[in-house]
Design a protein around this motif. Structure first.
Motif, PDB file in Angstrom:
ATOM      1  N   GLN A 186       0.828  -1.203   0.000  1.00  0.00           N
ATOM      2  CA  GLN A 186       0.000   0.000   0.000  1.00  0.00           C
ATOM      3  C   GLN A 186       0.869   1.261   0.000  1.00  0.00           C
ATOM      4  O   GLN A 186       1.867   1.331   0.734  1.00  0.00           O
ATOM      5  N   PRO A 187       0.520   2.248  -0.809  1.00  0.00           N
ATOM      6  CA  PRO A 187       1.287   3.507  -0.836  1.00  0.00           C
ATOM      7  C   PRO A 187       0.944   4.363   0.387  1.00  0.00           C
ATOM      8  O   PRO A 187       0.191   5.343   0.303  1.00  0.00           O
ATOM      9  N   ASP A 188       1.528   4.005   1.523  1.00  0.00           N
ATOM     10  CA  ASP A 188       1.155   4.627   2.789  1.00  0.00           C
ATOM     11  C   ASP A 188       1.418   6.126   2.825  1.00  0.00           C
ATOM     12  O   ASP A 188       0.653   6.878   3.438  1.00  0.00           O
ATOM     13  N   ILE A 189       2.490   6.565   2.192  1.00  0.00           N
ATOM     14  CA  ILE A 189       2.788   8.002   2.180  1.00  0.00           C
ATOM     15  C   ILE A 189       1.671   8.754   1.469  1.00  0.00           C
ATOM     16  O   ILE A 189       1.207   9.799   1.927  1.00  0.00           O
ATOM     17  N   GLY A 190       1.222   8.221   0.343  1.00  0.00           N
ATOM     18  CA  GLY A 190       0.129   8.848  -0.399  1.00  0.00           C
ATOM     19  C   GLY A 190      -1.172   8.825   0.368  1.00  0.00           C
ATOM     20  O   GLY A 190      -1.941   9.796   0.345  1.00  0.00           O
ATOM     21  N   ILE A 191      -1.451   7.724   1.049  1.00  0.00           N
ATOM     22  CA  ILE A 191      -2.693   7.623   1.821  1.00  0.00           C
ATOM     23  C   ILE A 191      -2.664   8.603   2.994  1.00  0.00           C
ATOM     24  O   ILE A 191      -3.671   9.262   3.290  1.00  0.00           O
ATOM     25  N   ARG A 192      -1.499   8.734   3.641  1.00  0.00           N
ATOM     26  CA  ARG A 192      -1.396   9.722   4.729  1.00  0.00           C
ATOM     27  C   ARG A 192      -1.569  11.139   4.195  1.00  0.00           C
ATOM     28  O   ARG A 192      -2.211  11.987   4.834  1.00  0.00           O
ATOM     29  N   ALA A 193      -1.028  11.402   3.010  1.00  0.00           N
ATOM     30  CA  ALA A 193      -1.164  12.731   2.416  1.00  0.00           C
ATOM     31  C   ALA A 193      -2.622  13.039   2.075  1.00  0.00           C
ATOM     32  O   ALA A 193      -3.129  14.130   2.368  1.00  0.00           O
ATOM     33  N   MET A 194      -3.301  12.077   1.454  1.00  0.00           N
ATOM     34  CA  MET A 194      -4.711  12.311   1.113  1.00  0.00           C
ATOM     35  C   MET A 194      -5.548  12.502   2.373  1.00  0.00           C
ATOM     36  O   MET A 194      -6.507  13.276   2.377  1.00  0.00           O
ATOM     37  N   SER A 195      -5.173  11.822   3.455  1.00  0.00           N
ATOM     38  CA  SER A 195      -5.904  11.967   4.709  1.00  0.00           C
ATOM     39  C   SER A 195      -5.831  13.405   5.215  1.00  0.00           C
ATOM     40  O   SER A 195      -6.820  13.952   5.711  1.00  0.00           O
ATOM     41  N   ARG A 196      -4.659  14.015   5.067  1.00  0.00           N
ATOM     42  CA  ARG A 196      -4.488  15.389   5.540  1.00  0.00           C
ATOM     43  C   ARG A 196      -5.185  16.393   4.628  1.00  0.00           C
ATOM     44  O   ARG A 196      -5.675  17.416   5.096  1.00  0.00           O
ATOM     45  N   VAL A 197      -5.233  16.106   3.343  1.00  0.00           N
ATOM     46  CA  VAL A 197      -6.041  16.940   2.449  1.00  0.00           C
ATOM     47  C   VAL A 197      -7.502  16.871   2.862  1.00  0.00           C
ATOM     48  O   VAL A 197      -8.198  17.893   2.990  1.00  0.00           O
ATOM     49  N   TYR A 198      -7.969  15.662   3.109  1.00  0.00           N
ATOM     50  CA  TYR A 198      -9.374  15.436   3.471  1.00  0.00           C
ATOM     51  C   TYR A 198      -9.727  16.113   4.792  1.00  0.00           C
ATOM     52  O   TYR A 198     -10.841  16.607   4.983  1.00  0.00           O
ATOM     53  N   ALA A 199      -8.758  16.166   5.726  1.00  0.00           N
ATOM     54  CA  ALA A 199      -9.018  16.676   7.061  1.00  0.00           C
ATOM     55  C   ALA A 199      -9.504  18.121   7.057  1.00  0.00           C
ATOM     56  O   ALA A 199     -10.306  18.524   7.907  1.00  0.00           O
ATOM     57  N   GLY A 200      -9.046  18.905   6.105  1.00  0.00           N
ATOM     58  CA  GLY A 200      -9.469  20.294   6.025  1.00  0.00           C
ATOM     59  C   GLY A 200     -10.867  20.486   5.496  1.00  0.00           C
ATOM     60  O   GLY A 200     -11.430  21.588   5.588  1.00  0.00           O
ATOM     61  N   TRP A 201     -11.439  19.426   4.957  1.00  0.00           N
ATOM     62  CA  TRP A 201     -12.767  19.499   4.344  1.00  0.00           C
ATOM     63  C   TRP A 201     -13.852  18.789   5.155  1.00  0.00           C
ATOM     64  O   TRP A 201     -15.016  19.177   5.105  1.00  0.00           O
ATOM     65  N   GLY A 202     -13.488  17.771   5.900  1.00  0.00           N
ATOM     66  CA  GLY A 202     -14.496  16.945   6.566  1.00  0.00           C
ATOM     67  C   GLY A 202     -15.201  17.631   7.716  1.00  0.00           C
ATOM     68  O   GLY A 202     -16.348  17.308   8.028  1.00  0.00           O
ATOM     69  N   PHE A 203     -14.499  18.569   8.362  1.00  0.00           N
ATOM     70  CA  PHE A 203     -15.082  19.332   9.461  1.00  0.00           C
ATOM     71  C   PHE A 203     -14.993  20.822   9.137  1.00  0.00           C
ATOM     72  O   PHE A 203     -14.209  21.237   8.289  1.00  0.00           O
ATOM     73  N   SER A 204     -15.747  21.620   9.846  1.00  0.00           N
ATOM     74  CA  SER A 204     -15.836  23.044   9.516  1.00  0.00           C
ATOM     75  C   SER A 204     -14.697  23.857  10.122  1.00  0.00           C
ATOM     76  O   SER A 204     -13.966  23.396  11.009  1.00  0.00           O
ATOM     77  N   GLN A 205     -14.579  25.118   9.693  1.00  0.00           N
ATOM     78  CA  GLN A 205     -13.614  26.034  10.277  1.00  0.00           C
ATOM     79  C   GLN A 205     -13.889  26.236  11.767  1.00  0.00           C
ATOM     80  O   GLN A 205     -12.965  26.281  12.579  1.00  0.00           O
ATOM     81  N   GLN A 206     -15.173  26.350  12.124  1.00  0.00           N
ATOM     82  CA  GLN A 206     -15.530  26.528  13.536  1.00  0.00           C
ATOM     83  C   GLN A 206     -15.093  25.323  14.365  1.00  0.00           C
ATOM     84  O   GLN A 206     -14.632  25.477  15.496  1.00  0.00           O
ATOM     85  N   PHE A 207     -15.235  24.130  13.817  1.00  0.00           N
ATOM     86  CA  PHE A 207     -14.834  22.912  14.519  1.00  0.00           C
ATOM     87  C   PHE A 207     -13.361  22.987  14.916  1.00  0.00           C
ATOM     88  O   PHE A 207     -12.986  22.657  16.046  1.00  0.00           O
ATOM     89  N   TYR A 208     -12.519  23.450  13.992  1.00  0.00           N
ATOM     90  CA  TYR A 208     -11.093  23.559  14.286  1.00  0.00           C
ATOM     91  C   TYR A 208     -10.793  24.782  15.156  1.00  0.00           C
ATOM     92  O   TYR A 208      -9.963  24.713  16.070  1.00  0.00           O
ATOM     93  N   ARG A 209     -11.456  25.900  14.878  1.00  0.00           N
ATOM     94  CA  ARG A 209     -11.200  27.125  15.646  1.00  0.00           C
ATOM     95  C   ARG A 209     -11.482  26.916  17.129  1.00  0.00           C
ATOM     96  O   ARG A 209     -10.737  27.383  17.993  1.00  0.00           O
ATOM     97  N   GLU A 210     -12.555  26.182  17.426  1.00  0.00           N
ATOM     98  CA  GLU A 210     -12.955  25.958  18.816  1.00  0.00           C
ATOM     99  C   GLU A 210     -12.360  24.679  19.392  1.00  0.00           C
ATOM    100  O   GLU A 210     -12.742  24.254  20.477  1.00  0.00           O
ATOM    101  N   THR A 211     -11.431  24.060  18.691  1.00  0.00           N
ATOM    102  CA  THR A 211     -10.755  22.810  19.099  1.00  0.00           C
ATOM    103  C   THR A 211     -11.754  21.778  19.625  1.00  0.00           C
ATOM    104  O   THR A 211     -11.533  21.135  20.649  1.00  0.00           O
ATOM    105  N   ILE A 212     -12.832  21.585  18.882  1.00  0.00           N
ATOM    106  CA  ILE A 212     -13.852  20.614  19.276  1.00  0.00           C
ATOM    107  C   ILE A 212     -13.294  19.198  19.264  1.00  0.00           C
ATOM    108  O   ILE A 212     -13.761  18.331  20.012  1.00  0.00           O
ATOM    109  N   TYR A 213     -12.261  18.969  18.462  1.00  0.00           N
ATOM    110  CA  TYR A 213     -11.650  17.635  18.408  1.00  0.00           C
ATOM    111  C   TYR A 213     -11.012  17.234  19.742  1.00  0.00           C
ATOM    112  O   TYR A 213     -10.731  16.053  19.968  1.00  0.00           O
ATOM    113  N   GLU A 214     -10.780  18.207  20.633  1.00  0.00           N
ATOM    114  CA  GLU A 214     -10.196  17.888  21.941  1.00  0.00           C
ATOM    115  C   GLU A 214     -11.254  17.548  22.991  1.00  0.00           C
ATOM    116  O   GLU A 214     -10.916  17.055  24.067  1.00  0.00           O
TER     117      GLU A 214
END
Length: 338
Positions: A186-214
């Protein structure tokens, strides 16, 4: 193995290829009643498998297996149904043929009718690509589907959504280990990269601004912990060719390409059953504005926006408040006499 296989045989796909010995993986919950009138279809989403849908099924919920017979068909390309990772040559790996939403739903219809003898469905519902399949069910089999509730998805993939997915695809395929889809590992480097691209889209700006993931219910220690443990963890357990096959299906989703219709507006106008269309307030790639346009063309549809900061993942079963909102709408729709 906690699922079953429906043998489709050799199937001709909408794009013209023949997929030999095709298989549709599925799981059911509850019992089909004597007159076969309590069935619900609940398709899977991008990279998801049947167990990823189970958060919306349970005692006292709208999809209560004590009352309904819930069928979760696994989308082609997801690693359980016929996919690049489990199909023998010549259609293995990068040679897996193109599969459309129309194909997926046509095969699900065969499962429902041939395996179970069901003639009417109480409901079709689904999240994200599951929502796209929900729309397709309504267009392809309008006399069979009594109600629909697509959430955080669309009847046709927008240009902006296509561009987002191009970024995901580019990140994955840029890994030299991808080797044009003929990789030995499996191209793990590519999969990790796509995961980080996806991360900016899956949740909203407010979700990250308010650190809801914590906070509960997620409770990650830091942003980096969230990116690695949640996002990379989500996709690293998937096969790269499978992810790309499903991505093609997503980018090319369009109920207007259903045979017999003259574009998306014509297809939406044919969705005459009651519908609650539920976008998430801050979904960055299925925004409420797109669904608002769709609902204007659907004779019996209501737009009901999921409020809050969770973006697309308001429909992912992670936030109990969003789950209750979706479940309440499902209960209301199922109470409606049709």
């Amino acid at each position: 193995m906690d699922y079953e296989i429906f043998e489709l045989g050799d199937v001709r796909l909408q794009q013209g290829a023949t997929l030999s010995d095709a298989k549709l993986a599925f799981k059911t919950y509850g019992e089909l009643n004597a007159d076969k009138s309590n069935a619900i279809v609940y398709p899977t989403w991008y990279s998801g498998q049947h167990y990823d849908n189970e958060w919306l099924i349970g005692e006292g919920m709208a999809l209560d297996p004590a009352k309904y017979f819930v069928i979760i068909p696994n989308m082609l390309g997801n690693g359980l149904s016929s996919s690049p990772s489990n199909t023998p040559a010549p259609h293995d790996r990068a040679s897996f043929p193109r599969v459309t939403m129309y194909d997926n739903v046509r095969f699900q219809h065969r499962l429902v009718t041939e395996r179970f003898g069901i003639e009417r469905l109480e409901l079709v519902t689904g999240w994200s690509m599951g929502a796209g399949q929900t729309y397709q069910w309504a267009v392809s089999f309008p006399d069979m589907v009594k109600r629909i509730l697509p959430f955080c998805g669309s009847a046709k993939t927008s240009r902006h959504n296509i561009v987002f997915l191009e970024g995901v695809k580019a990140a994955l395929t840029a890994d030299a280990a991808y080797a044009g889809g003929r990789y030995d590992r499996q191209p793990d480097i590519g999969i990790r990269a796509m995961s980080r691209v996806y991360a900016g889209w899956g949740f909203s700006q407010q979700f990250y601004r308010e650190t809801i993931y914590e906070r509960d219910p997620l409770g990650f220690a830091s942003l980096e912990d969230f990116l690695v443990s949640f996002w990379e963890g989500l996709f690293l357990k998937r096969d790269a060719n499978n992810l790309l096959a499903m991505l093609w299906t997503w980018q090319n989703a369009d109920v207007g390409r259903t045979p017999g219709f003259r574009g998306v507006e014509d297809a939406l106008a044919a969705i005459r059953m009651p519908a609650i269309v539920m976008p998430a307030q801050q979904d960055l790639y299925f925004p409420p504005e797109d669904n608002e346009w769709e609902v204007k063309h659907m004779p019996r549809a209501e737009l009901r926006v999921i409020p809050g900061a969770w973006g697309h993942f308001a429909g992912g079963g992670l936030n109990p408040e969003d789950t209750r909102f979706i479940d309440d709408a499902l209960k209301e729709l199922l109470r409606l006499k049709v």
